[in-house]
Design an enzyme around this catalytic site. Structure first.
Site, PDB file in Angstrom:
ATOM      1  N   ASN A  10       0.866  -1.181   0.000  1.00  0.00           N
ATOM      2  CA  ASN A  10       0.000   0.000   0.000  1.00  0.00           C
ATOM      3  C   ASN A  10       0.902   1.230   0.000  1.00  0.00           C
ATOM      4  OD1 ASN A  10      -1.795   2.055   0.525  1.00  0.00           O
ATOM      5  ND2 ASN A  10      -2.163   1.460   2.663  1.00  0.00           N
ATOM      6  N   LYS A  12       0.051   4.263  -0.270  1.00  0.00           N
ATOM      7  CA  LYS A  12      -0.604   5.458   0.280  1.00  0.00           C
ATOM      8  C   LYS A  12      -0.416   6.644  -0.688  1.00  0.00           C
ATOM      9  CE  LYS A  12       0.267   3.577   4.787  1.00  0.00           C
ATOM     10  NZ  LYS A  12       0.020   3.730   6.187  1.00  0.00           N
ATOM     11  N   GLU A  98      -6.923   4.450   7.766  1.00  0.00           N
ATOM     12  CA  GLU A  98      -6.776   5.884   7.491  1.00  0.00           C
ATOM     13  C   GLU A  98      -8.045   6.428   6.839  1.00  0.00           C
ATOM     14  OE1 GLU A  98      -3.055   5.574   5.406  1.00  0.00           O
ATOM     15  OE2 GLU A  98      -2.073   5.057   7.289  1.00  0.00           O
ATOM     16  N   SER A 214       3.474  -2.246  10.272  1.00  0.00           N
ATOM     17  CA  SER A 214       4.931  -2.215  10.450  1.00  0.00           C
ATOM     18  C   SER A 214       5.606  -3.548  10.112  1.00  0.00           C
ATOM     19  CB  SER A 214       5.289  -1.756  11.871  1.00  0.00           C
ATOM     20  OG  SER A 214       4.819  -0.440  12.079  1.00  0.00           O
TER      21      SER A 214
HETATM   22  C1  PEP Z   1      -0.721   0.058   5.954  1.00  0.00           C
HETATM   23  O1  PEP Z   1      -0.803   1.234   5.642  1.00  0.00           O
HETATM   24  O2  PEP Z   1      -1.585  -0.720   5.549  1.00  0.00           O
HETATM   25  C2  PEP Z   1       0.384  -0.381   6.797  1.00  0.00           C
HETATM   26  C3  PEP Z   1       0.345  -1.581   7.306  1.00  0.00           C
HETATM   27  O3  PEP Z   1       1.418   0.522   6.994  1.00  0.00           O
HETATM   28  P1  PEP Z   1       2.858   0.214   7.661  1.00  0.00           P
HETATM   29  O4  PEP Z   1       3.361  -1.063   7.065  1.00  0.00           O
HETATM   30  O5  PEP Z   1       3.699   1.406   7.291  1.00  0.00           O
HETATM   31  O6  PEP Z   1       2.641   0.089   9.134  1.00  0.00           O
END
Ligand code: PEP
Length: 255
Positions: A10, A12, A98, A214
């Site tokens: 993703n 974003k 989000e 993460s």
């Molecule tokens: C996400 O946005 O779906 C996500 C898991 O972000 P991150 O891996 O940066 O925590």
């Protein structure tokens, strides 16, 4: 029959079209001979068509980060499932935390989007997950259970089996805090039991449930080794080739 692990990135609101194009060119050459794992990248809307063009025939799928439920009409600013198909998408993230937090995405809207995506032949990656306060109050299963049940509401067992659920504890997204392998396994096993209760054993056995929050090359193997964790939805670490490929390799060590 085992479930094929699914790693989706993703992006974003990151990467211009030239950045996206050079990233997927490099990704494609890093992943030649890809097998035993499904991979998707989910760029911003603007980069979907050029990215899909480069990835056509590569085995790497393209997904969007949101979708509207109508096919067409006077809905300024929205993008329909048909338009995503037209741009070369085969999947779409729906109900990311989000979007729930900043854009008023309710369970009911998530459900409408899931149905619309399926009707158009797009695989929904439906996100669920609790906040830190909810976890501390001991209501993780209640929250995640309600989101899952509402998001899948009205689907046939066959349709539900085609949804990918991403369990993403909100407190682990972009924070560097990962759920422990055991915590992630427990919640994901709970989601699978719920799907079993709602749609039966066949659906529960087939539906894929990712972990997100993460995920990095260093923690991916431990998470993916858990019996109910069928892949990962990756945010930050999907923006760099080395870390994204590292996670994909953890899912399919032969690559
Ligand atoms: C996400 O946005 O779906 C996500 C898991 O972000 P991150 O891996 O940066 O925590």
């Amino acid at each position: 029959m085992g479930r094929t692990p699914f790693i989706a990135g993703n992006w974003k609101m990151f990467k211009t079209i030239p950045e996206a194009v050079s990233f997927v060119r490099a990704l494609k050459s890093s992943l030649t001979g890809l097998s035993g794992v499904e991979v998707a990248v989910c760029p911003p809307f603007t980069a979907l068509a050029p990215v899909a063009e480069i990835l056509r025939g590569s085995g790497i799928a393209v997904g969007a980060q949101d979708v509207f439920w109508e096919e067409r009409g006077a809905y300024t600013g929205e993008v329909s499932p048909l338009m995503l198909k037209d741009a070369g998408c085969s999947c779409v993230i729906i109900g990311h935390s989000e979007r729930r937090q900043f854009f008023g995405e309710s369970d009911e809207k998530v459900n409408r989007k899931v149905k619309a995506a399926l009707a158009c032949g797009l695989t929904p990656i439906m996100c669920v997950g609790e906040t830190l306060v909810q976890r501390e109050n001991g209501i993780t299963e209640k929250v995640v259970g309600e989101q899952t049940e509402a998001g899948l509401s009205g689907l046939s067992p066959e349709q539900a089996a085609g949804v990918v659920i991403a369990y993403e504890p909100v407190w682990a997204i972009g924070t560097g805090k990962t759920a422990s392998d055991e915590d992630a396994q427990q919640v994901i096993a709970f989601i699978r039991r719920l799907v079993n209760d709602l749609y039966g054993f066949g659906t529960a056995e087939r539906i894929r449930i990712q972990y997100g929050g993460s995920v990095k090359p260093g923690n991916a193997a431990g998470l993916l080794a858990r019996p109910d964790i069928d892949g990962a939805l990756v945010g930050g670490a999907s923006l760099e080739i080395e870390s994204f490929v590292g996670i994909i390799r953890a899912a399919a060590p032969g690559i």
